[in-house]
Motif scaffolding. Sequence first.
Motif, PDB file in Angstrom:
ATOM      1  N   GLY A   1       0.851  -1.189   0.000  1.00 24.29           N
ATOM      2  CA  GLY A   1       0.000   0.000   0.000  1.00 24.29           C
ATOM      3  C   GLY A   1       0.881   1.232   0.000  1.00 24.29           C
ATOM      4  O   GLY A   1       1.957   1.230   0.615  1.00 24.29           O
ATOM      5  N   GLU A   2       0.443   2.276  -0.694  1.00 22.49           N
ATOM      6  CA  GLU A   2       1.276   3.477  -0.786  1.00 22.49           C
ATOM      7  C   GLU A   2       0.406   4.710  -0.620  1.00 22.49           C
ATOM      8  O   GLU A   2      -0.709   4.773  -1.142  1.00 22.49           O
ATOM      9  CB  GLU A   2       1.969   3.522  -2.153  1.00 22.49           C
ATOM     10  N   THR A   3       0.942   5.701   0.076  1.00 22.18           N
ATOM     11  CA  THR A   3       0.274   7.000   0.102  1.00 22.18           C
ATOM     12  C   THR A   3       1.043   7.907  -0.854  1.00 22.18           C
ATOM     13  O   THR A   3       2.207   8.224  -0.618  1.00 22.18           O
ATOM     14  CB  THR A   3       0.264   7.591   1.520  1.00 22.18           C
ATOM     15  N   GLY A   4       0.422   8.295  -1.969  1.00 23.52           N
ATOM     16  CA  GLY A   4       1.058   9.188  -2.947  1.00 23.52           C
ATOM     17  C   GLY A   4       1.691   8.440  -4.109  1.00 23.52           C
ATOM     18  O   GLY A   4       2.858   8.078  -4.063  1.00 23.52           O
ATOM     19  N   PHE A   5       0.881   8.185  -5.172  1.00 27.20           N
ATOM     20  CA  PHE A   5       1.388   7.417  -6.318  1.00 27.20           C
ATOM     21  C   PHE A   5       2.351   8.246  -7.163  1.00 27.20           C
ATOM     22  O   PHE A   5       3.337   7.720  -7.696  1.00 27.20           O
ATOM     23  CB  PHE A   5       0.217   6.935  -7.192  1.00 27.20           C
ATOM     24  N   GLY A   6       2.037   9.541  -7.301  1.00 27.14           N
ATOM     25  CA  GLY A   6       2.921  10.446  -8.033  1.00 27.14           C
ATOM     26  C   GLY A   6       3.283   9.932  -9.401  1.00 27.14           C
ATOM     27  O   GLY A   6       2.409   9.656 -10.238  1.00 27.14           O
ATOM     28  N   THR A   7       4.572   9.769  -9.657  1.00 26.25           N
ATOM     29  CA  THR A   7       5.048   9.338 -10.984  1.00 26.25           C
ATOM     30  C   THR A   7       5.065   7.821 -11.116  1.00 26.25           C
ATOM     31  O   THR A   7       5.477   7.306 -12.159  1.00 26.25           O
ATOM     32  CB  THR A   7       6.483   9.823 -11.210  1.00 26.25           C
ATOM     33  N   GLY A   8       4.707   7.117 -10.047  1.00 27.79           N
ATOM     34  CA  GLY A   8       4.733   5.651 -10.128  1.00 27.79           C
ATOM     35  C   GLY A   8       6.127   5.078  -9.994  1.00 27.79           C
ATOM     36  O   GLY A   8       6.331   3.874 -10.179  1.00 27.79           O
ATOM     37  N   LEU A   9       7.096   5.913  -9.624  1.00 26.76           N
ATOM     38  CA  LEU A   9       8.467   5.409  -9.527  1.00 26.76           C
ATOM     39  C   LEU A   9       8.574   4.264  -8.507  1.00 26.76           C
ATOM     40  O   LEU A   9       9.199   3.232  -8.782  1.00 26.76           O
ATOM     41  CB  LEU A   9       9.412   6.564  -9.141  1.00 26.76           C
ATOM     42  N   ASN A  10       7.956   4.455  -7.356  1.00 27.09           N
ATOM     43  CA  ASN A  10       8.039   3.399  -6.332  1.00 27.09           C
ATOM     44  C   ASN A  10       7.395   2.113  -6.822  1.00 27.09           C
ATOM     45  O   ASN A  10       7.894   1.013  -6.570  1.00 27.09           O
ATOM     46  CB  ASN A  10       7.330   3.834  -5.039  1.00 27.09           C
ATOM     47  N   PHE A  11       6.254   2.288  -7.496  1.00 27.69           N
ATOM     48  CA  PHE A  11       5.561   1.111  -8.030  1.00 27.69           C
ATOM     49  C   PHE A  11       6.478   0.367  -9.006  1.00 27.69           C
ATOM     50  O   PHE A  11       6.636  -0.858  -8.920  1.00 27.69           O
ATOM     51  CB  PHE A  11       4.262   1.557  -8.713  1.00 27.69           C
TER      52      PHE A  11
ATOM     53  N   VAL B   1      -2.782   5.505  -3.287  1.00 28.14           N
ATOM     54  CA  VAL B   1      -3.776   6.579  -3.288  1.00 28.14           C
ATOM     55  C   VAL B   1      -3.139   7.861  -3.831  1.00 28.14           C
ATOM     56  O   VAL B   1      -1.970   8.153  -3.553  1.00 28.14           O
ATOM     57  CB  VAL B   1      -4.377   6.761  -1.860  1.00 28.14           C
ATOM     58  N   GLU B   2      -3.885   8.584  -4.644  1.00 29.47           N
ATOM     59  CA  GLU B   2      -3.337   9.787  -5.275  1.00 29.47           C
ATOM     60  C   GLU B   2      -4.448  10.803  -5.517  1.00 29.47           C
ATOM     61  O   GLU B   2      -5.438  10.506  -6.187  1.00 29.47           O
ATOM     62  CB  GLU B   2      -2.663   9.422  -6.606  1.00 29.47           C
ATOM     63  N   LYS B   3      -4.248  11.996  -4.976  1.00 22.58           N
ATOM     64  CA  LYS B   3      -5.270  13.039  -5.144  1.00 22.58           C
ATOM     65  C   LYS B   3      -5.081  13.821  -6.439  1.00 22.58           C
ATOM     66  O   LYS B   3      -6.044  14.324  -7.017  1.00 22.58           O
ATOM     67  CB  LYS B   3      -5.203  13.992  -3.945  1.00 22.58           C
TER      68      LYS B   3
ATOM     69  N   GLY C   1      -8.192  10.164  -5.393  1.00 24.12           N
ATOM     70  CA  GLY C   1      -8.952  11.043  -4.505  1.00 24.12           C
ATOM     71  C   GLY C   1      -8.095  11.342  -3.288  1.00 24.12           C
ATOM     72  O   GLY C   1      -6.942  10.889  -3.189  1.00 24.12           O
ATOM     73  N   ASP C   2      -8.662  12.081  -2.357  1.00 27.90           N
ATOM     74  CA  ASP C   2      -7.927  12.423  -1.145  1.00 27.90           C
ATOM     75  C   ASP C   2      -7.710  11.167  -0.290  1.00 27.90           C
ATOM     76  O   ASP C   2      -8.633  10.368  -0.095  1.00 27.90           O
ATOM     77  CB  ASP C   2      -8.711  13.470  -0.354  1.00 27.90           C
ATOM     78  N   ALA C   3      -6.502  11.034   0.232  1.00 25.43           N
ATOM     79  CA  ALA C   3      -6.167   9.824   0.991  1.00 25.43           C
ATOM     80  C   ALA C   3      -7.173   9.567   2.109  1.00 25.43           C
ATOM     81  O   ALA C   3      -7.571   8.427   2.356  1.00 25.43           O
ATOM     82  CB  ALA C   3      -4.757   9.946   1.564  1.00 25.43           C
ATOM     83  N   LEU C   4      -7.609  10.643   2.759  1.00 25.14           N
ATOM     84  CA  LEU C   4      -8.506  10.438   3.902  1.00 25.14           C
ATOM     85  C   LEU C   4      -9.940  10.098   3.484  1.00 25.14           C
ATOM     86  O   LEU C   4     -10.720   9.599   4.284  1.00 25.14           O
ATOM     87  CB  LEU C   4      -8.506  11.651   4.805  1.00 25.14           C
TER      88      LEU C   4
ATOM     89  N   LEU D   1       5.099   5.019   2.813  1.00 19.23           N
ATOM     90  CA  LEU D   1       4.534   6.343   3.147  1.00 19.23           C
ATOM     91  C   LEU D   1       5.293   7.388   2.364  1.00 19.23           C
ATOM     92  O   LEU D   1       6.446   7.692   2.682  1.00 19.23           O
ATOM     93  CB  LEU D   1       4.710   6.599   4.646  1.00 19.23           C
ATOM     94  N   ASP D   2       4.638   7.958   1.355  1.00 21.99           N
ATOM     95  CA  ASP D   2       5.380   8.816   0.450  1.00 21.99           C
ATOM     96  C   ASP D   2       4.600  10.058   0.042  1.00 21.99           C
ATOM     97  O   ASP D   2       4.539  10.407  -1.135  1.00 21.99           O
ATOM     98  CB  ASP D   2       5.806   8.008  -0.795  1.00 21.99           C
ATOM     99  N   GLY D   3       3.979  10.726   1.026  1.00 23.20           N
ATOM    100  CA  GLY D   3       3.438  12.051   0.724  1.00 23.20           C
ATOM    101  C   GLY D   3       4.606  13.014   0.519  1.00 23.20           C
ATOM    102  O   GLY D   3       5.774  12.629   0.675  1.00 23.20           O
TER     103      GLY D   3
HETATM  104  C1  LIG Z   1       6.334  12.620  -3.000  1.00 17.66           C
HETATM  105  S1  LIG Z   1       5.027  12.462  -4.067  1.00 17.66           S
HETATM  106  C2  LIG Z   1       4.918  10.733  -4.343  1.00 17.66           C
HETATM  107  C3  LIG Z   1       5.987  10.186  -5.186  1.00 17.66           C
HETATM  108  C4  LIG Z   1       5.612   8.843  -5.709  1.00 17.66           C
HETATM  109  N1  LIG Z   1       5.494   7.827  -4.706  1.00 17.66           N
HETATM  110  C5  LIG Z   1       6.534   8.420  -6.840  1.00 17.66           C
HETATM  111  O1  LIG Z   1       6.937   7.228  -6.835  1.00 17.66           O
HETATM  112  O2  LIG Z   1       6.696   9.199  -7.735  1.00 17.66           O
HETATM  113  C6  LIG Z   1       3.614  12.706  -3.029  1.00 17.66           C
HETATM  114  C7  LIG Z   1       2.287  12.439  -3.720  1.00 17.66           C
HETATM  115  O3  LIG Z   1       1.249  12.564  -2.769  1.00 17.66           O
HETATM  116  C8  LIG Z   1       0.135  13.146  -3.398  1.00 17.66           C
HETATM  117  N2  LIG Z   1      -0.760  13.751  -2.395  1.00 17.66           N
HETATM  118  C9  LIG Z   1      -0.574  14.895  -1.694  1.00 17.66           C
HETATM  119  N3  LIG Z   1      -1.602  15.122  -0.857  1.00 17.66           N
HETATM  120  C10 LIG Z   1      -2.461  14.083  -1.019  1.00 17.66           C
HETATM  121  C11 LIG Z   1      -3.689  13.730  -0.405  1.00 17.66           C
HETATM  122  N4  LIG Z   1      -4.255  14.492   0.527  1.00 17.66           N
HETATM  123  N5  LIG Z   1      -4.293  12.583  -0.795  1.00 17.66           N
HETATM  124  C12 LIG Z   1      -3.719  11.794  -1.741  1.00 17.66           C
HETATM  125  N6  LIG Z   1      -2.559  12.083  -2.354  1.00 17.66           N
HETATM  126  C13 LIG Z   1      -1.927  13.216  -2.000  1.00 17.66           C
HETATM  127  C14 LIG Z   1       0.770  14.162  -4.317  1.00 17.66           C
HETATM  128  O4  LIG Z   1      -0.112  14.559  -5.354  1.00 17.66           O
HETATM  129  C15 LIG Z   1       1.991  13.418  -4.820  1.00 17.66           C
HETATM  130  O5  LIG Z   1       1.752  12.752  -6.010  1.00 17.66           O
END
Ligand SMILES: C[S@@+](CC[C@H](N)C(=O)[O-])C[C@H]1O[C@@H](n2cnc3c(N)ncnc32)[C@H](O)[C@@H]1O
Length: 671
Positions: A67-77, A99-101, A154-157, A172-174
């Motif tokens: 599970g990941e918080t913050g998918f972003g660029t998908g690098l971790n994936f 999860v990704e907002k 959507g929003d993580a919460l 955990l990668d916000g």
């Molecule tokens: C540091 S980046 C993640 C990098 C990512 N793991 C990667 O491999 O590229 C943080 C991510 O968290 C997302 N984010 C920020 N606030 C959020 C929220 N409240 N709910 C969900 N995602 C959120 C951002 O849009 C961003 O993509």
Amino acid sequence: MITTDHTQIANAQIDWDEHGNPHSRVFSDVYFSTQSGLDETRHVFLTQNELPKRFAALPAGGRLVIGETGFGTGLNFLCAWQLFNASAVADARLHFVSVEKYPLSRADLERALNLWPELKVLADQLLGRYVAVHQGFQRLVFDGGRVTLTLLIGDALDMLPQLDGQIDAWFLDGFAPAKNPEMWTPELFAELARLAAPGSTIGTFTSTGWVRRALNAAGFKMKRVPGIGHKWEVLKGRFIAWPEDVPTPPRAKPWFARPSSLPRLLPRSPDTPRTALVIGAGLAGCATAASLAARGWHVSLLERHGDLAQEASGNPQGVLYLKLSAHGTALSQLILSGFGHTRRLLERLQRGIDWDDCGVLQLAFDDKEQARQAQLAEAFPDDLLHVLDRADAESRAGIVLKSGGLFYPQGGWVHPPALCRDQASASNIKLLTHNDAIELRRDGPLWQAWDGERLLASAPVVVLAGAAEIKRFPASADLPLKRIRGQITRLAATPDSQALKTVVCAEGYVAPARGDEHTLGASFAFNSDDLTPSTAEHLGNLELLREISEDLTERLNANGLPAEDLQGRAAFRCTSPDYLPIVGPLADRAAFLETYAVLRKDARKTPDTECPWLDGLYVNSGHGSRGLITAPLSGELIAAWLDNEPLPLPRSVAEACHPNRFALRGLIRGK
Ligand SMILES: C[S@@+](CC[C@H](N)C(=O)[O-])C[C@H]1O[C@@H](n2cnc3c(N)ncnc32)[C@H](O)[C@@H]1O
Ligand SMILES: Cc1cc2nc3c(=O)[nH]c(=O)nc-3n(C[C@H](O)[C@H](O)[C@H](O)COP(=O)(O)OP(=O)(O)OC[C@H]3O[C@@H](n4cnc5c(N)ncnc54)[C@H](O)[C@@H]3O)c2cc1C
């Protein structure tokens, strides 16, 4: 009505630095360490979660859920996937939930991933599936099902509380806690704990004291460990237990809980593969077979006709039409998730022959429809749907129209038999045609399908996917499914009709030509048991065509066609009273009514008694007029129930589709 937060999701706004690295404009932070991106990811997330060792230790058929918080660029994936490929046995599976907002646009994602040539093979696969990623749960399937990505957009919460699943390792990668505090709150950490599997681990790049303390308070045991690059220290941890001083989170009601009997029914050794019967080879059955086969099951797909897709799923063209609600109902959430999933599956089929993403134009044919469309345009982003005035609609469609409408640029038409065939093509699916399952019998742990005196096949798991025909079996006879006859008309393409560039819908629909034919649909005939094509319904379809466009009617020479020459086919749609499909495990109805009889007197009661499941019996049916959108994802939902995986839909949506909902409503209404 079940609703969800329905604020529009916006794409990430990215600035690129002089080295081509992405920065978030909103959070003014970097997506990854520009100095040592891959090394940092591997150190913080892969090493701290001990994934090299854990992937290598997975048994045949084993699975690990990240599970990941913050998918972003998908690098971790991608890094996790790369390590998984290198370390895990061939038939292990990786499930990644993130999860990704603010999802990156596809163009930004491509640009960011171009930074990592060594990940290119995997990045290209991600990019190839990164279509129709809209708000809600979005499932992406890779490598024939070896790797599954469930994006919660959507929003993580808002999103994590809707997830039903167990996470073995958390990333955990916000953005940095000071810049993105809402990704580091006690409420969010409580969700991580709620979802943690026994022994779940966690890694994060920050070593901030209050983050560590808050994670400890949530039930994890965190410790500081040496970092990498400019990170002096990072945090790793393990889930210990839900804190004693915090009330435990509510569990699923017993009638919607996962059947606990399944593990003991199923062999797990590689020498004895798990087996299932799927009865019915339309969209629902083929999708179910595909999702189970992708997880290593051996599936017998029973079909009474001589080939698959001979009934409702046999039309030459069906429309990928999204009947959404601006209020985020369960049905609307299902449609958005299902559309994305089907759209991504279609990417591997042949455009122009098996399907086409020509877009779908829904005409604003009256004031009410126009108002509905305006509401939808407010609620959803432009790349999903947008209003076109009449001139723009005509230029999109290539024909003269009476009005503008709502355009779905990612929609289009599909040849359903091609999708069925693709879904049923895995080598561990055996299509058994001319197998009409008339009776189900129980033989110890097995279900047997019989055709009169002939035993057709047996297995511990059976999925009933025969549309309304499932009512022939006593176990599913009470499900409130109705058949609604529908007929399509096939119209020969003409040189002038080639101008049609998108699907156009009003009360009916017409698609651009597939080969030398257009499909025009469709009639609705309630209370009809006959499937002989009828002239009256062909004429009705031509009337629907005139309402769409007089111009197109003329281009198709459809005004002067002799009625008796019209060709087409009729089939039954299969609908439920709430228009949601019926997907999930079946209970013994009489025992259910007895077990939960107290609900007749007090609907708030939750007896602590396990539901009397019919062990191993499942349903995937009731796809109404939108099976192209709902049936494939329902296959994933069945497989998730059966394999104890994270559900591909919010828990509330899975419950809204659950077979037990009707018996439950009956009890609560005192029936
Ligand atoms: C540091 S980046 C993640 C990098 C990512 N793991 C990667 O491999 O590229 C943080 C991510 O968290 C997302 N984010 C920020 N606030 C959020 C929220 N409240 N709910 C969900 N995602 C959120 C951002 O849009 C961003 O993509
Ligand atoms: C005229 C018409 C137009 C439509 N247009 C669209 C559209 O534009 N877009 C869209 O998304 N959807 C459309 N639909 C709906 C869509 O076709 C259905 O939702 C979908 O095909 C349902 O798939 P299914 O697998 O549940 O049912 P079916 O395709 O009916 O498959 C059920 C299969 O089970 C088999 N079977 C049943 N019982 C048994 C048994 N006991 N033993 C063995 N085999 C059995 C049957 O032979 C059949 O092959 C349309 C439907 C109709 C009728």
